[in-house]
Structure formats: structure tokens, C-alpha cells
Design an enzyme around this catalytic site. Sequence first.
Site, PDB file in Angstrom:
ATOM      1  N   ASP A  27       5.367   4.739   5.383  1.00 41.40           N
ATOM      2  CA  ASP A  27       6.520   3.640   6.077  1.00 41.40           C
ATOM      3  C   ASP A  27       6.523   2.398   5.198  1.00 41.40           C
ATOM      4  OD1 ASP A  27       3.572   3.179   6.598  1.00 41.40           O
ATOM      5  OD2 ASP A  27       4.330   1.907   8.269  1.00 41.40           O
ATOM      6  N   HIS A  28       5.874   2.235   3.990  1.00 41.70           N
ATOM      7  CA  HIS A  28       6.022   1.223   3.002  1.00 41.70           C
ATOM      8  C   HIS A  28       6.806   1.408   1.785  1.00 41.70           C
ATOM      9  CE1 HIS A  28       3.703  -1.597   5.888  1.00 41.70           C
ATOM     10  NE2 HIS A  28       3.503  -0.376   6.251  1.00 41.70           N
ATOM     11  N   HIS A  78      -7.325  -2.402   5.495  1.00 43.32           N
ATOM     12  CA  HIS A  78      -6.496  -1.098   6.300  1.00 43.32           C
ATOM     13  C   HIS A  78      -7.393   0.211   5.969  1.00 43.32           C
ATOM     14  CE1 HIS A  78      -3.006   0.515   7.932  1.00 43.32           C
ATOM     15  NE2 HIS A  78      -2.429   0.951   6.831  1.00 43.32           N
ATOM     16  N   ASP A 104      -0.360  -4.374   6.610  1.00 41.52           N
ATOM     17  CA  ASP A 104      -1.219  -3.573   7.517  1.00 41.52           C
ATOM     18  C   ASP A 104      -2.594  -3.738   7.203  1.00 41.52           C
ATOM     19  OD1 ASP A 104       1.408  -2.325   7.748  1.00 41.52           O
ATOM     20  OD2 ASP A 104       0.577  -0.164   7.669  1.00 41.52           O
ATOM     21  N   HIS A 119       1.312   3.916   2.031  1.00 43.96           N
ATOM     22  CA  HIS A 119       1.706   4.668   3.268  1.00 43.96           C
ATOM     23  C   HIS A 119       3.280   4.730   3.139  1.00 43.96           C
ATOM     24  CE1 HIS A 119      -2.280   4.007   5.887  1.00 43.96           C
ATOM     25  NE2 HIS A 119      -2.090   5.252   5.380  1.00 43.96           N
ATOM     26  N   HIS A 131       5.821  -5.125  12.438  1.00 41.33           N
ATOM     27  CA  HIS A 131       5.172  -3.698  12.427  1.00 41.33           C
ATOM     28  C   HIS A 131       4.681  -3.348  13.939  1.00 41.33           C
ATOM     29  CE1 HIS A 131       2.285  -0.726  10.671  1.00 41.33           C
ATOM     30  NE2 HIS A 131       3.058  -0.699   9.602  1.00 41.33           N
ATOM     31  N   HIS A 145       0.939  -1.069  -0.077  1.00 41.00           N
ATOM     32  CA  HIS A 145       0.044   0.022  -0.055  1.00 41.00           C
ATOM     33  C   HIS A 145       0.803   1.312  -0.058  1.00 41.00           C
ATOM     34  CE1 HIS A 145       0.894  -0.460   4.183  1.00 41.00           C
ATOM     35  NE2 HIS A 145       0.237   0.480   4.420  1.00 41.00           N
TER      36      HIS A 145
HETATM   37 ZN   LIG Z   1       2.537   0.563   8.171  1.00 39.89          ZN
HETATM   38 ZN   LIG Z   2      -0.325   1.381   6.514  1.00 42.22          ZN
END
Ligand SMILES: [Zn+2]
Ligand SMILES: [Zn+2]
Length: 300
Positions: free
Chosen positions: A66-67, A142, A209, A64, A266, A62
Amino acid sequence: MKGKIVLLGTSSAMPTVDRNNSGIYMKYKGEGFLFDCGEGTQRQIMKAGLSIYRIDKIFISHLHTDHTLGLPGLLETLDMHDKPRVDIYSIHGLQKVLGCVLNGVIYAPDIDINIHEFKPQDEIFTIFENKEYTVQSIGLNHVVDCIGFSFEEKPKRKFIKEKIKELELTDKDFIQLKNEGRIIKNGQVITKEEITYEEKGFKFTYIPDTYKTDNIIKLAKGSDILVIEATYIDEEDKAKEYGHLTLEYILEIYPQLECKQIILTHFSRRYKDTKPYIQKIKEKGYQNILIGKDFMEVKF
Ligand SMILES: [Zn+2]
Ligand SMILES: [Zn+2]
């Protein structure tokens, strides 16, 4: 050993001193697979002694940050290494994001970046397949569109040793079996199916997530290794609000997952130490759930 899974980052949202943002490297027979690419992932790959150049396939769950934030830098490094091509299998929208970054800085890569985008679906769908393995996916739950990934080797037909011995098969018989699927031995017709069995291939699943959903079980069931997010321990309200899992929920669905090895990842920054996780798992008596750490590796 066919390969190994290496955790490159096990923190949710922000990195910490001990935990980087999400990233998993899978080494499989000379190929490198990368699942998610949070900020700092390429340095983690180097620190783990893994090859950046070997990465042919990248999977993005996805959008976001942080990914995904590690992706532009990693692509630039691959380009500097004269890597000719890389394939990225991603949730929809990545092309646009990468376009903004790569066009917004002075960077003209020669590397052929092939982005394959997917919309989440409620049933398992195939995103890559060749003779040896399949990579499948499913939509998760998510706060933004997100998909999980499952890598599975195709089953192989193996001979039943006792039967081979009993029938005293010759090289000629084996060739005939391979070509025709049957042989006649001592006046009896013997089919390939009678003297072989199907051996299940290795299966690795990554559940990033997500809040609760049955799709986790659909995709992960029967995995040899499952890496699954466990942002919280039992803070149900927070898990629901931010679209994440609790350890409590994972323990609840544990019997249906039927996985050989489960690795949690995570983690929320609130857990400076993961003893409460270990305690809760111990209470249940489950031996095969591990707490993920950066650079943890599992061979298969
Ligand atoms: Zn994440
Ligand atoms: Zn996420």
C-alpha cells in the site's frame, strides 16, 4: 508561499471509494517530492493538478504494497516524459523489488533511477542534504522495517531591524559585515551575531506505519506540519498486532510533539466516517489536529 503539502491517499491497506493508498506530494520552490507511492498515486497527482515531471526525489518508508505499488507505473510515466533522472530514498530492499517488476515486464527505461537504501536506526540520521535543506530519518516500530522522514530548511540569519536602524548601517557596512563578520562603527566593534538572529526553517515530518515508539517524538518534535498515521482510534490490541498507531496514543504524546499542525492519515477501512476521531480530538480541545482527506492541501 514557499510550497504546499498535498495528501494523495489516506487509506490503510486497501483503497476505498473515497480514499486512495498512501502518498504525499510536497511542492517546494519548483521541486516535487513524493513520500510513499501506493497504487493509483500517479492518477491522484494528475487529479490534484500537480506535476509528475517535477518529481526529483521519492521517499519510500517501507515495502508494504500500500506504500509501493504505484512506483513502477510512476517511473514509467517519468521515463515517457523524458525525465533524465530520479532519486529514490528508501528503506533497504527496494532495489530488489523494483528489479523484479521492471525486469519482469517488457520495459527498458532510459531514465536514470538512483536508489539510495537505508537501514532503520534508533537515532536520527541524514539521508539528503544540500545548501538549503536537510532530509532526515529514523527507524519506526512497524511489523516490517520502516522509516519516517523529516524535511527541514536550514536556519537563516536575519538582521534585527531596530538595531540596523539604530546603527545607521551603510551598504559598505553590510558588505564588510558579510565578508569579515564584524564592523567598526563609532569606534565600537560590532559583530554579525550582535545584530542578527537565527530564523528556524520550515519543518515537515511524515510518520508512516508504526506502533508506539519514542522515535516518533525524536523525529517530529517542533514540526510546522506533521502528517502521521492514525489507523485506529483506540483499538490497542489491533494496533499492537499490526504495528499501527491509535489516535489515543497520538493524543497522549501530543504535548511532547510541539507541532504547529498535525494531520492524521492512513485510516482503517472500518471507519467509513471519521466523526469518532473528530469527537475524541474535540474532547481534548486540541485545535490543530486535522483529519486527512485525499487532495487536502496545506500551504506553507
Ligand atoms: Zn500502510
Ligand atoms: Zn505497512
